[in-house]
Design a protein around this motif. Structure first.
Motif, PDB file in Angstrom:
ATOM      1  N   LEU A  39       0.827  -1.207   0.000  1.00 41.59           N
ATOM      2  CA  LEU A  39       0.000   0.000   0.000  1.00 41.59           C
ATOM      3  C   LEU A  39       0.864   1.260   0.000  1.00 41.59           C
ATOM      4  O   LEU A  39       0.613   2.200  -0.763  1.00 41.59           O
ATOM      5  CB  LEU A  39      -0.927   0.008   1.216  1.00 41.59           C
ATOM      6  N   VAL A  40       1.880   1.272   0.846  1.00 45.64           N
ATOM      7  CA  VAL A  40       2.764   2.441   0.924  1.00 45.64           C
ATOM      8  C   VAL A  40       3.554   2.605  -0.365  1.00 45.64           C
ATOM      9  O   VAL A  40       3.702   3.719  -0.882  1.00 45.64           O
ATOM     10  CB  VAL A  40       3.694   2.334   2.150  1.00 45.64           C
ATOM     11  N   LEU A  41       4.062   1.515  -0.918  1.00 44.57           N
ATOM     12  CA  LEU A  41       4.778   1.582  -2.190  1.00 44.57           C
ATOM     13  C   LEU A  41       3.887   2.165  -3.288  1.00 44.57           C
ATOM     14  O   LEU A  41       4.324   3.009  -4.088  1.00 44.57           O
ATOM     15  CB  LEU A  41       5.267   0.189  -2.595  1.00 44.57           C
ATOM     16  N   ALA A  42       2.630   1.723  -3.321  1.00 46.40           N
ATOM     17  CA  ALA A  42       1.695   2.220  -4.332  1.00 46.40           C
ATOM     18  C   ALA A  42       1.320   3.672  -4.080  1.00 46.40           C
ATOM     19  O   ALA A  42       1.266   4.485  -5.006  1.00 46.40           O
ATOM     20  CB  ALA A  42       0.440   1.344  -4.353  1.00 46.40           C
ATOM     21  N   ALA A  43       1.066   4.014  -2.819  1.00 40.14           N
ATOM     22  CA  ALA A  43       0.631   5.371  -2.468  1.00 40.14           C
ATOM     23  C   ALA A  43       1.701   6.405  -2.806  1.00 40.14           C
ATOM     24  O   ALA A  43       1.384   7.534  -3.216  1.00 40.14           O
ATOM     25  CB  ALA A  43       0.275   5.442  -0.987  1.00 40.14           C
ATOM     26  N   LYS A  44       2.965   6.033  -2.644  1.00 39.44           N
ATOM     27  CA  LYS A  44       4.057   6.965  -2.881  1.00 39.44           C
ATOM     28  C   LYS A  44       4.668   6.828  -4.274  1.00 39.44           C
ATOM     29  O   LYS A  44       5.580   7.579  -4.642  1.00 39.44           O
ATOM     30  CB  LYS A  44       5.149   6.777  -1.811  1.00 39.44           C
ATOM     31  N   GLY A  45       4.163   5.858  -5.050  1.00 35.65           N
ATOM     32  CA  GLY A  45       4.672   5.686  -6.403  1.00 35.65           C
ATOM     33  C   GLY A  45       6.131   5.273  -6.455  1.00 35.65           C
ATOM     34  O   GLY A  45       6.878   5.691  -7.341  1.00 35.65           O
ATOM     35  N   ILE A  46       6.541   4.426  -5.528  1.00 36.36           N
ATOM     36  CA  ILE A  46       7.947   3.999  -5.446  1.00 36.36           C
ATOM     37  C   ILE A  46       8.194   2.846  -6.424  1.00 36.36           C
ATOM     38  O   ILE A  46       7.461   1.848  -6.430  1.00 36.36           O
ATOM     39  CB  ILE A  46       8.281   3.557  -4.011  1.00 36.36           C
ATOM     40  N   LYS A  47       9.226   2.975  -7.235  1.00 39.24           N
ATOM     41  CA  LYS A  47       9.582   1.916  -8.167  1.00 39.24           C
ATOM     42  C   LYS A  47      10.145   0.730  -7.393  1.00 39.24           C
ATOM     43  O   LYS A  47      11.082   0.884  -6.602  1.00 39.24           O
ATOM     44  CB  LYS A  47      10.611   2.416  -9.181  1.00 39.24           C
ATOM     45  N   HIS A  48       9.585  -0.428  -7.619  1.00 39.04           N
ATOM     46  CA  HIS A  48       9.981  -1.598  -6.836  1.00 39.04           C
ATOM     47  C   HIS A  48       9.712  -2.874  -7.602  1.00 39.04           C
ATOM     48  O   HIS A  48       9.040  -2.865  -8.638  1.00 39.04           O
ATOM     49  CB  HIS A  48       9.200  -1.619  -5.516  1.00 39.04           C
ATOM     50  N   GLU A  49      10.248  -3.954  -7.069  1.00 36.03           N
ATOM     51  CA  GLU A  49       9.886  -5.279  -7.558  1.00 36.03           C
ATOM     52  C   GLU A  49       9.447  -6.119  -6.365  1.00 36.03           C
ATOM     53  O   GLU A  49       9.846  -5.862  -5.227  1.00 36.03           O
ATOM     54  CB  GLU A  49      11.054  -5.949  -8.284  1.00 36.03           C
ATOM     55  N   VAL A  50       8.593  -7.088  -6.636  1.00 35.95           N
ATOM     56  CA  VAL A  50       8.051  -7.939  -5.575  1.00 35.95           C
ATOM     57  C   VAL A  50       8.514  -9.378  -5.795  1.00 35.95           C
ATOM     58  O   VAL A  50       8.419  -9.909  -6.904  1.00 35.95           O
ATOM     59  CB  VAL A  50       6.505  -7.885  -5.553  1.00 35.95           C
ATOM     60  N   VAL A  51       9.025  -9.978  -4.743  1.00 40.53           N
ATOM     61  CA  VAL A  51       9.344 -11.403  -4.743  1.00 40.53           C
ATOM     62  C   VAL A  51       8.414 -12.065  -3.734  1.00 40.53           C
ATOM     63  O   VAL A  51       8.486 -11.785  -2.532  1.00 40.53           O
ATOM     64  CB  VAL A  51      10.822 -11.662  -4.358  1.00 40.53           C
ATOM     65  N   GLY A  98       7.809  12.695  -2.114  1.00 38.28           N
ATOM     66  CA  GLY A  98       6.394  12.624  -2.458  1.00 38.28           C
ATOM     67  C   GLY A  98       5.522  12.824  -1.242  1.00 38.28           C
ATOM     68  O   GLY A  98       5.952  13.337  -0.207  1.00 38.28           O
ATOM     69  N   ASN A  99       4.295  12.388  -1.365  1.00 41.98           N
ATOM     70  CA  ASN A  99       3.310  12.558  -0.304  1.00 41.98           C
ATOM     71  C   ASN A  99       3.764  11.876   0.985  1.00 41.98           C
ATOM     72  O   ASN A  99       3.984  10.666   1.019  1.00 41.98           O
ATOM     73  CB  ASN A  99       1.969  11.971  -0.766  1.00 41.98           C
ATOM     74  N   LYS A 100       3.933  12.660   2.048  1.00 42.95           N
ATOM     75  CA  LYS A 100       4.312  12.087   3.337  1.00 42.95           C
ATOM     76  C   LYS A 100       3.080  11.507   4.027  1.00 42.95           C
ATOM     77  O   LYS A 100       2.071  12.187   4.194  1.00 42.95           O
ATOM     78  CB  LYS A 100       4.963  13.159   4.228  1.00 42.95           C
ATOM     79  N   LEU A 101       3.189  10.261   4.444  1.00 47.46           N
ATOM     80  CA  LEU A 101       2.048   9.558   5.030  1.00 47.46           C
ATOM     81  C   LEU A 101       2.010   9.678   6.548  1.00 47.46           C
ATOM     82  O   LEU A 101       0.937   9.692   7.143  1.00 47.46           O
ATOM     83  CB  LEU A 101       2.077   8.087   4.612  1.00 47.46           C
ATOM     84  N   ASN A 102       3.174   9.746   7.170  1.00 48.53           N
ATOM     85  CA  ASN A 102       3.207   9.957   8.620  1.00 48.53           C
ATOM     86  C   ASN A 102       3.045  11.444   8.923  1.00 48.53           C
ATOM     87  O   ASN A 102       3.605  12.291   8.215  1.00 48.53           O
ATOM     88  CB  ASN A 102       4.530   9.467   9.210  1.00 48.53           C
ATOM     89  N   SER A 169      -7.440  13.376   5.056  1.00 47.45           N
ATOM     90  CA  SER A 169      -6.984  12.581   3.914  1.00 47.45           C
ATOM     91  C   SER A 169      -6.313  11.307   4.423  1.00 47.45           C
ATOM     92  O   SER A 169      -5.988  11.182   5.610  1.00 47.45           O
ATOM     93  CB  SER A 169      -6.012  13.392   3.040  1.00 47.45           C
ATOM     94  N   VAL A 170      -6.110  10.374   3.518  1.00 46.56           N
ATOM     95  CA  VAL A 170      -5.496   9.096   3.889  1.00 46.56           C
ATOM     96  C   VAL A 170      -4.080   9.328   4.408  1.00 46.56           C
ATOM     97  O   VAL A 170      -3.312  10.100   3.832  1.00 46.56           O
ATOM     98  CB  VAL A 170      -5.445   8.152   2.682  1.00 46.56           C
ATOM     99  N   SER A 171      -3.727   8.650   5.493  1.00 48.21           N
ATOM    100  CA  SER A 171      -2.360   8.733   6.016  1.00 48.21           C
ATOM    101  C   SER A 171      -1.903   7.337   6.440  1.00 48.21           C
ATOM    102  O   SER A 171      -2.592   6.337   6.191  1.00 48.21           O
ATOM    103  CB  SER A 171      -2.275   9.731   7.171  1.00 48.21           C
ATOM    104  N   MET A 172      -0.760   7.276   7.063  1.00 43.05           N
ATOM    105  CA  MET A 172      -0.146   5.990   7.383  1.00 43.05           C
ATOM    106  C   MET A 172      -1.067   5.088   8.204  1.00 43.05           C
ATOM    107  O   MET A 172      -1.188   3.888   7.930  1.00 43.05           O
ATOM    108  CB  MET A 172       1.176   6.213   8.128  1.00 43.05           C
ATOM    109  N   ILE A 173      -1.731   5.634   9.213  1.00 41.18           N
ATOM    110  CA  ILE A 173      -2.570   4.802  10.076  1.00 41.18           C
ATOM    111  C   ILE A 173      -3.679   4.106   9.291  1.00 41.18           C
ATOM    112  O   ILE A 173      -4.017   2.945   9.550  1.00 41.18           O
ATOM    113  CB  ILE A 173      -3.165   5.641  11.251  1.00 41.18           C
ATOM    114  N   ASP A 174      -4.231   4.800   8.291  1.00 43.45           N
ATOM    115  CA  ASP A 174      -5.285   4.198   7.476  1.00 43.45           C
ATOM    116  C   ASP A 174      -4.751   3.006   6.685  1.00 43.45           C
ATOM    117  O   ASP A 174      -5.411   1.966   6.591  1.00 43.45           O
ATOM    118  CB  ASP A 174      -5.874   5.242   6.529  1.00 43.45           C
ATOM    119  N   TYR A 175      -3.539   3.156   6.139  1.00 44.38           N
ATOM    120  CA  TYR A 175      -2.945   2.041   5.398  1.00 44.38           C
ATOM    121  C   TYR A 175      -2.524   0.900   6.317  1.00 44.38           C
ATOM    122  O   TYR A 175      -2.528  -0.265   5.911  1.00 44.38           O
ATOM    123  CB  TYR A 175      -1.749   2.527   4.581  1.00 44.38           C
ATOM    124  N   MET A 176      -2.152   1.214   7.552  1.00 44.73           N
ATOM    125  CA  MET A 176      -1.800   0.155   8.489  1.00 44.73           C
ATOM    126  C   MET A 176      -3.027  -0.661   8.905  1.00 44.73           C
ATOM    127  O   MET A 176      -2.940  -1.860   9.183  1.00 44.73           O
ATOM    128  CB  MET A 176      -1.124   0.741   9.735  1.00 44.73           C
TER     129      MET A 176
END
Length: 246
Positions: A39-51, A98-102, A169-176
């Motif tokens: 969720l955080v990776l998506a919310a902040k648009g961070i380039k990543h790969e998932v294993v 980008g958008n700070k969630l905390n 607005s949505v923040s870290m606690i909502d994603y947790m």
């Protein structure tokens, strides 16, 4: 959004170095704790790969990537490892722009940590319900305990008088919190949303969030996954992979 990959299990070779410009998330498609990181990776648009890791048949090398043998775990291109969902999510929020969630305000940040403590009690009972279902035990009393604790979250949101647990607005606690609400149908506690109007409204808003939509799993798929999970099936981790890849 990339199609989910088949999970790596015992006997699978370890992946190579993390490519430059990316960060690697060791995950499992149905794990609520790993979903926090996604969720955080998506919310902040961070380039990543998932294993993806099969937690019922872990690769021999996985403890090098996650000493506790759990997901999520992060690996950076220079080989640094972080694990534990809250630590991982806080790191991603602090390091990436980008958008700070905390929240910046120390008091607000502390308030969110208090809510997480309350959530921990709620989720602990959820997993007791799941364990009771596995052992074919009655869950009525546990569900009553769940609702008593769950009402505290409703009271907190009502008192705050904002659409989200974190404010306007949505923040870290909502994603947790969200991954556990997404699984209510699998834990057979969906009915309690009808008695918590503030949380029900929040739930509807969260379903419209782009990060939630990107990481969302349909209730029927979650339900079937947990049926396999309760049977200790090593096939559970890749359940409905063909459907989710379409």
């Amino acid at each position: 959004m990339n199609s989910p990959q088949k999970s790596l299990a015992k006997g699978s070779p370890a992946p190579g170095p993390v490519p430059e410009g990316l960060i690697r998330l060791y995950s499992m498609r149905f794990c609520p704790f790993a979903q926090r990181a996604r969720l955080v990776l998506a919310a902040k648009g961070i380039k990543h790969e998932v294993v993806n890791i099969n937690l019922l048949s872990k690769p021999e090398w996985f403890l090098e990537k996650s000493p506790l043998g759990l997901v999520p775990s992060l690996e950076t291109p220079d080989g640094k490892i972080l694990y534990d969902s809250i630590i991982v999510c806080d790191y991603l929020d602090e390091v990436y722009p980008g958008n700070k969630l905390n929240p910046e305000d120390p008091f607000e940040k502390a308030q969110q940590k208090i809510l997480l403590k309350c959530l921990h009690t709620v989720t602990s009972i959820l997993y007791q319900i799941l364990s009771a279902k596995k052992d074919n035990q009655h869950t009525t009393e546990l569900k009553m305990q769940f609702f008593e604790e769950f009402k505290k979250l409703e009271e907190a949101l009502s008192k705050k008088n904002t659409p989200y647990f974190g404010g306007e607005s949505v923040s870290m606690i909502d994603y947790m919190m969200w991954p556990f609400f997404e699984r209510f149908v699998a834990f057979d506690v969906q009915e309690f949303l009808e008695n918590t109007p503030c949380i029900k409204a929040w739930d509807n808003l969260m379903l419209q969030d782009h990060a939630v939509m990107e990481t969302y799993t349909e209730p029927d798929i979650l339900f079937e996954f947990y049926e396999l999970y309760l049977d200790d099936s090593v096939e559970a981790a890749d359940y409905a992979l063909d459907i989710c890849s379409r």
